[in-house]
Design a protein around this motif. Structure first.
Motif, PDB file in Angstrom:
ATOM      1  N   GLU A 186      -7.180 -13.021  37.359  1.00 58.08           N
ATOM      2  CA  GLU A 186      -6.111 -12.808  38.341  1.00 58.08           C
ATOM      3  C   GLU A 186      -5.539 -11.389  38.310  1.00 58.08           C
ATOM      4  O   GLU A 186      -4.798 -10.994  39.204  1.00 58.08           O
ATOM      5  N   ALA A 187      -5.914 -10.595  37.313  1.00 52.33           N
ATOM      6  CA  ALA A 187      -5.417  -9.216  37.223  1.00 52.33           C
ATOM      7  C   ALA A 187      -6.185  -8.261  38.134  1.00 52.33           C
ATOM      8  O   ALA A 187      -5.701  -7.193  38.467  1.00 52.33           O
ATOM      9  N   TRP A 188      -7.380  -8.663  38.537  1.00 56.18           N
ATOM     10  CA  TRP A 188      -8.226  -7.789  39.357  1.00 56.18           C
ATOM     11  C   TRP A 188      -7.802  -7.840  40.813  1.00 56.18           C
ATOM     12  O   TRP A 188      -7.459  -8.882  41.345  1.00 56.18           O
ATOM     13  N   PHE A 189      -7.871  -6.685  41.490  1.00 56.36           N
ATOM     14  CA  PHE A 189      -7.548  -6.630  42.918  1.00 56.36           C
ATOM     15  C   PHE A 189      -8.429  -5.586  43.598  1.00 56.36           C
ATOM     16  O   PHE A 189      -8.911  -4.660  42.971  1.00 56.36           O
ATOM     17  N   LYS A 190      -8.626  -5.782  44.906  1.00 57.27           N
ATOM     18  CA  LYS A 190      -9.347  -4.815  45.723  1.00 57.27           C
ATOM     19  C   LYS A 190      -8.336  -3.964  46.466  1.00 57.27           C
ATOM     20  O   LYS A 190      -7.239  -4.410  46.786  1.00 57.27           O
ATOM     21  N   GLU A 229     -19.386  -1.899  49.639  1.00 56.55           N
ATOM     22  CA  GLU A 229     -19.238  -1.038  48.467  1.00 56.55           C
ATOM     23  C   GLU A 229     -17.783  -1.017  48.033  1.00 56.55           C
ATOM     24  O   GLU A 229     -17.018  -0.143  48.414  1.00 56.55           O
ATOM     25  N   CYS A 230     -17.387  -1.992  47.248  1.00 62.70           N
ATOM     26  CA  CYS A 230     -15.997  -2.117  46.829  1.00 62.70           C
ATOM     27  C   CYS A 230     -15.873  -2.132  45.316  1.00 62.70           C
ATOM     28  O   CYS A 230     -16.705  -2.699  44.625  1.00 62.70           O
ATOM     29  N   LEU A 231     -14.824  -1.528  44.860  1.00 59.99           N
ATOM     30  CA  LEU A 231     -14.444  -1.629  43.466  1.00 59.99           C
ATOM     31  C   LEU A 231     -13.224  -2.514  43.372  1.00 59.99           C
ATOM     32  O   LEU A 231     -12.440  -2.596  44.311  1.00 59.99           O
ATOM     33  N   GLU A 232     -13.071  -3.153  42.254  1.00 58.57           N
ATOM     34  CA  GLU A 232     -11.846  -3.869  41.945  1.00 58.57           C
ATOM     35  C   GLU A 232     -11.186  -3.137  40.794  1.00 58.57           C
ATOM     36  O   GLU A 232     -11.858  -2.552  39.949  1.00 58.57           O
ATOM     37  N   ALA A 233      -9.877  -3.151  40.774  1.00 57.35           N
ATOM     38  CA  ALA A 233      -9.125  -2.484  39.714  1.00 57.35           C
ATOM     39  C   ALA A 233      -8.198  -3.484  39.048  1.00 57.35           C
ATOM     40  O   ALA A 233      -7.829  -4.505  39.644  1.00 57.35           O
ATOM     41  N   ALA A 234      -7.830  -3.182  37.830  1.00 52.48           N
ATOM     42  CA  ALA A 234      -6.858  -3.985  37.086  1.00 52.48           C
ATOM     43  C   ALA A 234      -5.973  -3.029  36.303  1.00 52.48           C
ATOM     44  O   ALA A 234      -6.474  -2.111  35.646  1.00 52.48           O
ATOM     45  N   ALA A 235      -4.682  -3.236  36.403  1.00 53.30           N
ATOM     46  CA  ALA A 235      -3.741  -2.405  35.653  1.00 53.30           C
ATOM     47  C   ALA A 235      -3.754  -2.828  34.187  1.00 53.30           C
ATOM     48  O   ALA A 235      -3.706  -4.017  33.874  1.00 53.30           O
ATOM     49  N   LEU A 236      -3.847  -1.850  33.311  1.00 55.19           N
ATOM     50  CA  LEU A 236      -3.825  -2.083  31.870  1.00 55.19           C
ATOM     51  C   LEU A 236      -2.624  -1.352  31.286  1.00 55.19           C
ATOM     52  O   LEU A 236      -2.102  -0.427  31.902  1.00 55.19           O
ATOM     53  N   GLY A 269      -1.336   1.442  29.666  1.00 57.37           N
ATOM     54  CA  GLY A 269      -1.859   2.776  29.389  1.00 57.37           C
ATOM     55  C   GLY A 269      -3.037   3.202  30.230  1.00 57.37           C
ATOM     56  O   GLY A 269      -3.667   4.215  29.936  1.00 57.37           O
ATOM     57  N   GLY A 270      -3.381   2.465  31.274  1.00 56.99           N
ATOM     58  CA  GLY A 270      -4.501   2.890  32.101  1.00 56.99           C
ATOM     59  C   GLY A 270      -4.890   1.891  33.168  1.00 56.99           C
ATOM     60  O   GLY A 270      -4.138   0.985  33.505  1.00 56.99           O
ATOM     61  N   THR A 271      -6.110   2.064  33.669  1.00 61.31           N
ATOM     62  CA  THR A 271      -6.651   1.226  34.738  1.00 61.31           C
ATOM     63  C   THR A 271      -8.112   0.944  34.442  1.00 61.31           C
ATOM     64  O   THR A 271      -8.845   1.830  34.001  1.00 61.31           O
ATOM     65  N   ALA A 272      -8.545  -0.281  34.700  1.00 63.07           N
ATOM     66  CA  ALA A 272      -9.956  -0.649  34.565  1.00 63.07           C
ATOM     67  C   ALA A 272     -10.532  -0.851  35.959  1.00 63.07           C
ATOM     68  O   ALA A 272      -9.819  -1.242  36.889  1.00 63.07           O
ATOM     69  N   VAL A 273     -11.814  -0.576  36.115  1.00 61.07           N
ATOM     70  CA  VAL A 273     -12.498  -0.813  37.390  1.00 61.07           C
ATOM     71  C   VAL A 273     -13.811  -1.538  37.126  1.00 61.07           C
ATOM     72  O   VAL A 273     -14.390  -1.447  36.039  1.00 61.07           O
ATOM     73  N   ARG A 274     -14.258  -2.264  38.150  1.00 61.72           N
ATOM     74  CA  ARG A 274     -15.544  -2.958  38.099  1.00 61.72           C
ATOM     75  C   ARG A 274     -16.078  -3.087  39.520  1.00 61.72           C
ATOM     76  O   ARG A 274     -15.354  -2.914  40.505  1.00 61.72           O
ATOM     77  N   ASP A 275     -17.344  -3.403  39.642  1.00 63.84           N
ATOM     78  CA  ASP A 275     -17.994  -3.620  40.932  1.00 63.84           C
ATOM     79  C   ASP A 275     -17.611  -5.000  41.432  1.00 63.84           C
ATOM     80  O   ASP A 275     -17.834  -5.998  40.743  1.00 63.84           O
ATOM     81  N   SER A 276     -17.067  -5.074  42.627  1.00 64.63           N
ATOM     82  CA  SER A 276     -16.623  -6.369  43.160  1.00 64.63           C
ATOM     83  C   SER A 276     -17.783  -7.329  43.404  1.00 64.63           C
ATOM     84  O   SER A 276     -17.589  -8.538  43.383  1.00 64.63           O
ATOM     85  N   LYS A 277     -19.002  -6.806  43.600  1.00 70.27           N
ATOM     86  CA  LYS A 277     -20.159  -7.671  43.819  1.00 70.27           C
ATOM     87  C   LYS A 277     -20.703  -8.244  42.517  1.00 70.27           C
ATOM     88  O   LYS A 277     -21.513  -9.157  42.526  1.00 70.27           O
ATOM     89  N   ASN A 278     -20.278  -7.674  41.384  1.00 73.97           N
ATOM     90  CA  ASN A 278     -20.767  -8.110  40.084  1.00 73.97           C
ATOM     91  C   ASN A 278     -19.595  -8.185  39.102  1.00 73.97           C
ATOM     92  O   ASN A 278     -19.517  -7.398  38.154  1.00 73.97           O
ATOM     93  N   PRO A 279     -18.680  -9.124  39.310  1.00 70.96           N
ATOM     94  CA  PRO A 279     -17.474  -9.180  38.479  1.00 70.96           C
ATOM     95  C   PRO A 279     -17.730  -9.476  37.006  1.00 70.96           C
ATOM     96  O   PRO A 279     -16.881  -9.181  36.171  1.00 70.96           O
ATOM     97  N   LEU A 280     -18.898  -9.993  36.668  1.00 71.85           N
ATOM     98  CA  LEU A 280     -19.211 -10.244  35.261  1.00 71.85           C
ATOM     99  C   LEU A 280     -19.962  -9.083  34.625  1.00 71.85           C
ATOM    100  O   LEU A 280     -20.287  -9.117  33.446  1.00 71.85           O
ATOM    101  N   GLN A 289     -17.551  -2.985  33.094  1.00 70.35           N
ATOM    102  CA  GLN A 289     -16.193  -2.558  33.428  1.00 70.35           C
ATOM    103  C   GLN A 289     -15.973  -1.237  32.713  1.00 70.35           C
ATOM    104  O   GLN A 289     -16.552  -0.998  31.655  1.00 70.35           O
ATOM    105  N   ILE A 290     -15.141  -0.400  33.296  1.00 65.92           N
ATOM    106  CA  ILE A 290     -14.803   0.853  32.636  1.00 65.92           C
ATOM    107  C   ILE A 290     -13.296   1.050  32.741  1.00 65.92           C
ATOM    108  O   ILE A 290     -12.697   0.746  33.774  1.00 65.92           O
ATOM    109  N   ALA A 291     -12.714   1.515  31.655  1.00 69.44           N
ATOM    110  CA  ALA A 291     -11.268   1.738  31.623  1.00 69.44           C
ATOM    111  C   ALA A 291     -10.993   3.234  31.552  1.00 69.44           C
ATOM    112  O   ALA A 291     -11.702   3.975  30.864  1.00 69.44           O
TER     113      ALA A 291
END
Length: 69
Positions: free
Chosen positions: A11-15, A25-32, A34-45, A48-50
């Protein structure tokens, strides 16, 4: 393989609001803390990179100034 980002709840991930229904071609982001993580929305599993907060802020500022292509 060692995990480089913390476990992030689904539930932390958003487009971005700029990601439309017709965009593949979408990324999803999640607030961490001290930072932000991103992942490919087509491959949520998949990978991920922070990014530390300062790096993410600089990246977003560059996009807003159209310095990134």
């Amino acid at each position: 393989m060692q995990r480089c980002t913390p476990e992030i709840p689904a539930e932390a991930w958003f487009k971005s609001s700029y990601s439309g229904a017709n965009t593949s071609e979408c990324l999803e982001a999640a607030a961490l803390v001290g930072g932000t993580a991103v992942r490919d929305s087509k491959n949520p599993l998949g990978a991920q990179i922070a990014f530390p907060a300062h790096a993410w802020t600089n990246f977003v500022a560059a996009l807003q100034e159209d310095r990134v292509s």
